[in-house]
Write an enzyme that holds these catalytic residues in place. Structure first.
Site, PDB file in Angstrom:
ATOM      1  N   SER A  63       0.788  -1.243   0.000  1.00 53.95           N
ATOM      2  CA  SER A  63       0.000   0.000   0.000  1.00 53.95           C
ATOM      3  C   SER A  63       0.816   1.286   0.000  1.00 53.95           C
ATOM      4  O   SER A  63       0.237   2.362  -0.163  1.00 53.95           O
ATOM      5  CB  SER A  63      -0.952   0.028   1.194  1.00 53.95           C
ATOM      6  OG  SER A  63      -2.026  -0.822   0.933  1.00 53.95           O
ATOM      7  N   LYS A  66       0.206   3.415  -2.915  1.00 57.86           N
ATOM      8  CA  LYS A  66      -0.997   4.243  -3.061  1.00 57.86           C
ATOM      9  C   LYS A  66      -0.661   5.740  -3.034  1.00 57.86           C
ATOM     10  O   LYS A  66      -1.393   6.550  -3.586  1.00 57.86           O
ATOM     11  CB  LYS A  66      -2.001   3.900  -1.957  1.00 57.86           C
ATOM     12  CG  LYS A  66      -2.597   2.494  -2.107  1.00 57.86           C
ATOM     13  CD  LYS A  66      -3.397   2.084  -0.877  1.00 57.86           C
ATOM     14  CE  LYS A  66      -4.002   0.689  -1.047  1.00 57.86           C
ATOM     15  NZ  LYS A  66      -4.574   0.163   0.197  1.00 57.86           N
ATOM     16  N   TYR A 188      -4.341  -2.694 -10.251  1.00 58.84           N
ATOM     17  CA  TYR A 188      -4.144  -2.440  -8.817  1.00 58.84           C
ATOM     18  C   TYR A 188      -3.221  -3.511  -8.190  1.00 58.84           C
ATOM     19  O   TYR A 188      -2.302  -3.177  -7.434  1.00 58.84           O
ATOM     20  CB  TYR A 188      -5.514  -2.421  -8.117  1.00 58.84           C
ATOM     21  CG  TYR A 188      -5.430  -2.404  -6.614  1.00 58.84           C
ATOM     22  CD1 TYR A 188      -5.168  -1.225  -5.914  1.00 58.84           C
ATOM     23  CD2 TYR A 188      -5.593  -3.577  -5.866  1.00 58.84           C
ATOM     24  CE1 TYR A 188      -5.068  -1.219  -4.527  1.00 58.84           C
ATOM     25  CE2 TYR A 188      -5.505  -3.577  -4.488  1.00 58.84           C
ATOM     26  CZ  TYR A 188      -5.238  -2.398  -3.825  1.00 58.84           C
ATOM     27  OH  TYR A 188      -5.126  -2.409  -2.445  1.00 58.84           O
ATOM     28  N   TYR A 240      -4.653   3.770   8.197  1.00 61.13           N
ATOM     29  CA  TYR A 240      -6.013   3.247   8.354  1.00 61.13           C
ATOM     30  C   TYR A 240      -6.553   3.574   9.740  1.00 61.13           C
ATOM     31  O   TYR A 240      -6.459   4.707  10.185  1.00 61.13           O
ATOM     32  CB  TYR A 240      -6.054   1.739   8.041  1.00 61.13           C
ATOM     33  CG  TYR A 240      -5.212   1.415   6.855  1.00 61.13           C
ATOM     34  CD1 TYR A 240      -5.579   1.881   5.599  1.00 61.13           C
ATOM     35  CD2 TYR A 240      -4.014   0.724   6.969  1.00 61.13           C
ATOM     36  CE1 TYR A 240      -4.793   1.628   4.486  1.00 61.13           C
ATOM     37  CE2 TYR A 240      -3.227   0.462   5.862  1.00 61.13           C
ATOM     38  CZ  TYR A 240      -3.621   0.920   4.636  1.00 61.13           C
ATOM     39  OH  TYR A 240      -2.841   0.681   3.554  1.00 61.13           O
ATOM     40  N   VAL A 258       1.306  -3.779   3.705  1.00 61.44           N
ATOM     41  CA  VAL A 258       1.292  -5.081   4.374  1.00 61.44           C
ATOM     42  C   VAL A 258       2.522  -5.937   4.072  1.00 61.44           C
ATOM     43  O   VAL A 258       2.654  -7.035   4.599  1.00 61.44           O
ATOM     44  CB  VAL A 258      -0.007  -5.893   4.106  1.00 61.44           C
ATOM     45  CG1 VAL A 258      -1.202  -5.264   4.785  1.00 61.44           C
ATOM     46  CG2 VAL A 258      -0.233  -6.106   2.620  1.00 61.44           C
TER      47      VAL A 258
HETATM   48  N1  GLN Z   1      -2.485  -5.238  -1.867  1.00 58.07           N
HETATM   49  C1  GLN Z   1      -2.972  -5.129  -0.534  1.00 58.07           C
HETATM   50  C2  GLN Z   1      -4.482  -5.289  -0.503  1.00 58.07           C
HETATM   51  O1  GLN Z   1      -5.131  -4.804  -1.376  1.00 58.07           O
HETATM   52  C3  GLN Z   1      -2.538  -3.820   0.046  1.00 58.07           C
HETATM   53  C4  GLN Z   1      -3.003  -3.630   1.483  1.00 58.07           C
HETATM   54  C5  GLN Z   1      -1.996  -2.908   2.343  1.00 58.07           C
HETATM   55  O2  GLN Z   1      -0.786  -2.875   2.093  1.00 58.07           O
HETATM   56  N2  GLN Z   1      -2.463  -2.377   3.432  1.00 58.07           N
HETATM   57  O3  GLN Z   1      -5.046  -5.898   0.363  1.00 58.07           O
END
Ligand code: GLN
Length: 304
Positions: A63, A66, A188, A240, A258
């Site tokens: 993430s 993003k 994505y 988050y 993650v």
């Molecule tokens: N690719 C992961 C997902 O969509 C990214 C989530 C993350 O890094 N928090 O669940």
């Protein structure tokens, strides 16, 4: 104050603490990593580049990407971007569906999965060669030719990507996804599979500490106001439902993934990247959070 000594000492201290975190096993390929890996790299606006541990080893940035996709779409759409995605903290998990239905398919912010899917859709519409154009942007900013997507990780996530598919389809039903949901999801998953090291990440994010200008070439990537806004979003939404905790304990804008990476930015000072793969219950790196908390405590530098 000697930043190198502070980082070295904290690295030694935190490397050996008990790690209560867990690998992100909902993407099976992400468990094929040495769970003891621990790396840190800082890049400062004064030109210091310093790292310890596994700071040159690439890992799945997940993430953290993003922020990069948001930056490219912000450059393309300008303030019109905020018609497609809002700028409020969600207070929910990164993959939550609950707010989307009541809020008519407009995601709370670009860093939860729902928002990042809308951003991926925007890039698919506007970039000529989305995968290549995105990678070129990242390579240029991080001064590294070695960055690539991991097809294994993207494939692994796709196989288990039921929640993201649900999010994407729900948003499509409200008309806030233009492209075919399966194309948006594939793009994505590729974005999330990008592999980078702490060194590459701190180099790349340094322009956010430098008013939107790259340090080496003095190229403007974002306006000062846009840069402030990206940092504000990282501050309020980057972790988050743990964003408040990160602001409370660390006091810097940042973004986690993650794969166990965290990038944090101190405006006018530095960008720092930390990697330790085991995650706490909110999906953020256990040791990464600990390191950054102690780093801003020891340096007595934060934005507050
Ligand atoms: N690719 C992961 C997902 O969509 C990214 C989530 C993350 O890094 N928090 O669940």
């Amino acid at each position: 104050m000697n930043i190198k000594v502070i980082i070295e000492n904290l690295y030694d201290k935190i490397k050996i603490i008990e790690d209560n975190g867990q690998l992100a096993n909902y993407i099976p390929e992400l468990t094929r990593v040495n769970s003891e890996s621990f790396g840190i790299h800082i890049s400062t606006v004064e030109g210091l580049n310093f790292g310890v541990g596994n700071c040159y080893e690439q890992f799945s940035i997940q993430s953290i990407v993003k922020v990069l996709s948001l930056i490219i779409s912000y450059r393309i759409l300008g303030e019109d971007l905020w018609k497609r995605v809002k700028v409020e903290p969600s207070g929910t998990a990164f993959n939550s569906l609950v707010q989307l239905e009541v809020e008519n398919g407009i995601p709370r912010n670009p860093f939860i999965n729902a928002g990042a899917l809308v951003i991926a859709d925007i890039l698919l519409t506007h970039l000529d060669n989305p995968e290549k154009d995105f990678l070129d942007f990242v390579k240029n900013l991080s001064h590294s030719r070695e960055i690539s997507y991991s097809s294994h990780i993207a494939e692994s996530e796709k196989k288990a990507g039921f929640r993201n598919a649900a999010l994407c389809n729900l948003i499509k039903s409200f008309g806030n996804i233009e492209n075919d949901p399966s194309d948006v999801l594939d793009f994505y998953f590729n974005l999330c599979s990008l592999e980078m090291s702490c060194e590459e990440l701190s180099n790349l994010f340094l322009f956010l500490a430098n008013d939107g200008f790259t340090l080496k070439e003095n190229t403007q990537i974002l306006t000062r106001s846009q840069t402030k806004r990206i940092n504000a979003l990282m501050q309020t939404c980057g972790f988050y439902d743990e964003s408040g905790e990160f602001a409370f304990k660390v006091g810097l804008p940042g973004k986690s993934g993650v794969g166990g990476g965290i990038v944090a930015v101190h405006p006018k000072q530095y960008a720092i990247a930390v990697w330790s793969p085991k995650l706490n219950s909110k999906g953020n790196s256990y040791k990464g959070m600990k390191f950054l908390e102690e780093f801003t405590t020891e340096t007595e530098l934060s934005i507050f």
